[in-house]
Design a protein around this motif. Structure first.
Motif, PDB file in Angstrom:
ATOM      1  N   ALA A 221      -7.022  -2.509  18.176  1.00 17.77           N
ATOM      2  CA  ALA A 221      -8.295  -2.329  17.479  1.00 17.77           C
ATOM      3  C   ALA A 221      -8.282  -3.005  16.115  1.00 17.77           C
ATOM      4  CB  ALA A 221      -8.607  -0.841  17.313  1.00 17.77           C
ATOM      5  N   HIS A 222      -7.128  -2.989  15.449  1.00 14.05           N
ATOM      6  CA  HIS A 222      -7.012  -3.596  14.126  1.00 14.05           C
ATOM      7  C   HIS A 222      -6.194  -4.869  14.230  1.00 14.05           C
ATOM      8  CE1 HIS A 222      -8.723  -0.043  12.418  1.00 14.05           C
ATOM      9  NE2 HIS A 222      -7.734   0.731  12.797  1.00 14.05           N
ATOM     10  N   GLN A 223      -6.679  -5.927  13.622  1.00 15.76           N
ATOM     11  CA  GLN A 223      -5.927  -7.159  13.592  1.00 15.76           C
ATOM     12  C   GLN A 223      -4.821  -7.099  12.549  1.00 15.76           C
ATOM     13  OE1 GLN A 223      -6.225  -9.511  15.809  1.00 15.76           O
ATOM     14  NE2 GLN A 223      -7.880  -8.411  16.803  1.00 15.76           N
ATOM     15  N   GLN A 224      -5.092  -6.449  11.427  1.00 14.57           N
ATOM     16  CA  GLN A 224      -4.121  -6.308  10.353  1.00 14.57           C
ATOM     17  C   GLN A 224      -3.380  -4.983  10.505  1.00 14.57           C
ATOM     18  OE1 GLN A 224      -3.387  -8.419   7.862  1.00 14.57           O
ATOM     19  NE2 GLN A 224      -4.827  -9.945   8.645  1.00 14.57           N
ATOM     20  N   PRO A 225      -2.095  -4.955  10.213  1.00 13.45           N
ATOM     21  CA  PRO A 225      -1.372  -3.679  10.268  1.00 13.45           C
ATOM     22  C   PRO A 225      -1.844  -2.759   9.144  1.00 13.45           C
ATOM     23  CG  PRO A 225       0.032  -5.396   9.392  1.00 13.45           C
ATOM     24  CD  PRO A 225      -1.227  -6.063   9.856  1.00 13.45           C
ATOM     25  N   ILE A 226      -1.794  -1.478   9.390  1.00 17.97           N
ATOM     26  CA  ILE A 226      -2.192  -0.494   8.386  1.00 17.97           C
ATOM     27  C   ILE A 226      -1.050  -0.326   7.411  1.00 17.97           C
ATOM     28  CG2 ILE A 226      -2.833   1.909   8.011  1.00 17.97           C
ATOM     29  CD1 ILE A 226      -4.018   1.878  10.822  1.00 17.97           C
ATOM     30  N   ARG A 227      -1.372  -0.423   6.139  1.00 19.07           N
ATOM     31  CA  ARG A 227      -0.351  -0.261   5.107  1.00 19.07           C
ATOM     32  C   ARG A 227      -0.239   1.215   4.764  1.00 19.07           C
ATOM     33  NH1 ARG A 227      -3.090  -5.002   2.110  1.00 19.07           N
ATOM     34  NH2 ARG A 227      -2.031  -6.759   3.048  1.00 19.07           N
ATOM     35  N   ILE A 228       0.931   1.766   4.930  1.00 19.52           N
ATOM     36  CA  ILE A 228       1.159   3.188   4.668  1.00 19.52           C
ATOM     37  C   ILE A 228       1.012   3.484   3.184  1.00 19.52           C
ATOM     38  CG2 ILE A 228       2.856   5.042   4.818  1.00 19.52           C
ATOM     39  CD1 ILE A 228       1.675   4.173   7.494  1.00 19.52           C
ATOM     40  N   THR A 229       1.351   2.548   2.316  1.00 25.79           N
ATOM     41  CA  THR A 229       1.295   2.796   0.875  1.00 25.79           C
ATOM     42  C   THR A 229      -0.129   2.984   0.378  1.00 25.79           C
ATOM     43  OG1 THR A 229       1.292   0.421   0.471  1.00 25.79           O
ATOM     44  CG2 THR A 229       3.418   1.554   0.399  1.00 25.79           C
ATOM     45  N   THR A 230      -1.116   2.523   1.126  1.00 25.69           N
ATOM     46  CA  THR A 230      -2.500   2.671   0.693  1.00 25.69           C
ATOM     47  C   THR A 230      -3.218   3.801   1.409  1.00 25.69           C
ATOM     48  OG1 THR A 230      -3.232   1.038   2.301  1.00 25.69           O
ATOM     49  CG2 THR A 230      -2.719   0.232   0.090  1.00 25.69           C
ATOM     50  N   ALA A 231      -2.511   4.548   2.226  1.00 26.89           N
ATOM     51  CA  ALA A 231      -3.139   5.659   2.940  1.00 26.89           C
ATOM     52  C   ALA A 231      -3.451   6.784   1.956  1.00 26.89           C
ATOM     53  CB  ALA A 231      -2.218   6.164   4.046  1.00 26.89           C
ATOM     54  N   ALA A 232      -4.646   7.311   2.035  1.00 28.53           N
ATOM     55  CA  ALA A 232      -5.057   8.391   1.136  1.00 28.53           C
ATOM     56  C   ALA A 232      -4.451   9.718   1.590  1.00 28.53           C
ATOM     57  CB  ALA A 232      -6.573   8.494   1.118  1.00 28.53           C
ATOM     58  N   GLU A 233      -4.307  10.625   0.617  1.00 29.73           N
ATOM     59  CA  GLU A 233      -3.838  11.961   0.954  1.00 29.73           C
ATOM     60  C   GLU A 233      -4.959  12.709   1.664  1.00 29.73           C
ATOM     61  OE1 GLU A 233      -2.963  13.435  -2.942  1.00 29.73           O
ATOM     62  OE2 GLU A 233      -0.849  12.919  -2.765  1.00 29.73           O
ATOM     63  N   SER A 234      -4.589  13.770   2.340  1.00 32.10           N
ATOM     64  CA  SER A 234      -5.619  14.560   3.006  1.00 32.10           C
ATOM     65  C   SER A 234      -6.484  15.248   1.960  1.00 32.10           C
ATOM     66  CB  SER A 234      -4.981  15.597   3.925  1.00 32.10           C
ATOM     67  OG  SER A 234      -4.350  16.604   3.152  1.00 32.10           O
ATOM     68  N   ARG A 235      -7.681  15.587   2.350  1.00 32.73           N
ATOM     69  CA  ARG A 235      -8.631  16.212   1.422  1.00 32.73           C
ATOM     70  C   ARG A 235      -8.088  17.536   0.889  1.00 32.73           C
ATOM     71  NH1 ARG A 235     -14.040  15.910   0.121  1.00 32.73           N
ATOM     72  NH2 ARG A 235     -15.089  17.897  -0.220  1.00 32.73           N
TER      73      ARG A 235
ATOM     74  N   ALA B  85      -4.193  19.750  -5.456  1.00 27.93           N
ATOM     75  CA  ALA B  85      -3.616  19.143  -6.658  1.00 27.93           C
ATOM     76  C   ALA B  85      -4.609  19.174  -7.812  1.00 27.93           C
ATOM     77  CB  ALA B  85      -3.186  17.707  -6.369  1.00 27.93           C
ATOM     78  N   ARG B  86      -5.879  18.900  -7.513  1.00 31.14           N
ATOM     79  CA  ARG B  86      -6.902  18.934  -8.549  1.00 31.14           C
ATOM     80  C   ARG B  86      -7.099  20.346  -9.083  1.00 31.14           C
ATOM     81  NH1 ARG B  86     -11.682  15.936  -5.652  1.00 31.14           N
ATOM     82  NH2 ARG B  86     -12.837  16.575  -7.482  1.00 31.14           N
ATOM     83  N   GLN B  87      -7.050  21.352  -8.224  1.00 28.96           N
ATOM     84  CA  GLN B  87      -7.181  22.738  -8.662  1.00 28.96           C
ATOM     85  C   GLN B  87      -5.999  23.157  -9.527  1.00 28.96           C
ATOM     86  OE1 GLN B  87      -7.681  24.807  -4.961  1.00 28.96           O
ATOM     87  NE2 GLN B  87      -9.900  24.519  -4.930  1.00 28.96           N
TER      88      GLN B  87
ATOM     89  N   ARG C  24      -9.816  11.150  -9.111  1.00 30.23           N
ATOM     90  CA  ARG C  24      -9.304  11.020  -7.753  1.00 30.23           C
ATOM     91  C   ARG C  24      -8.309   9.890  -7.699  1.00 30.23           C
ATOM     92  NH1 ARG C  24     -13.902  11.701  -3.251  1.00 30.23           N
ATOM     93  NH2 ARG C  24     -13.999  13.950  -3.411  1.00 30.23           N
ATOM     94  N   ASN C  25      -7.408  10.017  -6.789  1.00 30.03           N
ATOM     95  CA  ASN C  25      -6.472   8.949  -6.528  1.00 30.03           C
ATOM     96  C   ASN C  25      -7.149   8.002  -5.555  1.00 30.03           C
ATOM     97  OD1 ASN C  25      -4.321   7.314  -6.233  1.00 30.03           O
ATOM     98  ND2 ASN C  25      -2.964   8.826  -5.334  1.00 30.03           N
ATOM     99  N   SER C  26      -7.654   6.899  -6.051  1.00 31.69           N
ATOM    100  CA  SER C  26      -8.449   6.006  -5.210  1.00 31.69           C
ATOM    101  C   SER C  26      -7.591   4.840  -4.725  1.00 31.69           C
ATOM    102  CB  SER C  26      -9.659   5.486  -5.976  1.00 31.69           C
ATOM    103  OG  SER C  26      -9.231   4.841  -7.153  1.00 31.69           O
ATOM    104  N   LYS C  27      -6.792   5.121  -3.731  1.00 31.91           N
ATOM    105  CA  LYS C  27      -6.018   4.053  -3.119  1.00 31.91           C
ATOM    106  C   LYS C  27      -6.928   3.300  -2.159  1.00 31.91           C
ATOM    107  CE  LYS C  27      -1.479   6.174  -3.195  1.00 31.91           C
ATOM    108  NZ  LYS C  27      -0.350   6.612  -2.385  1.00 31.91           N
ATOM    109  N   GLY C  28      -6.791   2.024  -2.149  1.00 32.43           N
ATOM    110  CA  GLY C  28      -7.604   1.234  -1.246  1.00 32.43           C
ATOM    111  C   GLY C  28      -6.813   0.063  -0.698  1.00 32.43           C
ATOM    112  N   ASP C  29      -7.356  -0.575   0.273  1.00 33.96           N
ATOM    113  CA  ASP C  29      -6.699  -1.716   0.890  1.00 33.96           C
ATOM    114  C   ASP C  29      -7.426  -2.997   0.507  1.00 33.96           C
ATOM    115  OD1 ASP C  29      -4.717  -2.862   2.351  1.00 33.96           O
ATOM    116  OD2 ASP C  29      -5.741  -2.647   4.274  1.00 33.96           O
ATOM    117  N   ASP C  30      -7.930  -3.030  -0.727  1.00 35.23           N
ATOM    118  CA  ASP C  30      -8.716  -4.177  -1.150  1.00 35.23           C
ATOM    119  C   ASP C  30      -7.915  -5.139  -2.024  1.00 35.23           C
ATOM    120  OD1 ASP C  30      -8.471  -2.382  -3.184  1.00 35.23           O
ATOM    121  OD2 ASP C  30     -10.521  -2.605  -3.906  1.00 35.23           O
TER     122      ASP C  30
END
Length: 103
Positions: A4-18, A24-26, A76-82
């Protein structure tokens, strides 16, 4: 089977669960409000102990801590794959020399 994805998913940019992010914010907000409470109690104790220079500083800190706490809690920790990797052959395009275009 096609991927489905041509590019591999980078684990370092994966966001934490909600849930983890909210927890952490609380915790950050609760810590800041605890410090604010300590500032108020410290200001009262400093005023009762006639430490004239300390209690105004603690009151000012207690007044500004709610703003700081809200900003910290909403951050927020805004990790992205951009981003592109530095050693990528598909890096930023270079500007061409105008003289090369005219030739």
């Amino acid at each position: 089977m096609a991927r489905a994805h041509q590019q591999p998913i980078r684990i370092t940019t994966a966001a934490e669960s909600r849930r983890v992010e909210q927890s952490a914010r609380q915790r950050r907000y609760a810590l800041a409000m605890s410090i604010r409470s300590v500032c108020f109690v410290g200001a009262v104790l400093a005023a009762l102990g006639h430490v004239v220079w300390l209690w105004p500083i603690l009151i000012v800190a207690a007044l500004f801590l709610p703003y700081i706490a809200v900003v910290m809690a909403n951050a927020r920790n805004s990790k992205g794959d951009d981003f592109t990797l530095r050693d990528s052959p598909y890096g930023r395009p270079q500007l061409r020399d105008r003289r090369e275009d005219e030739e």
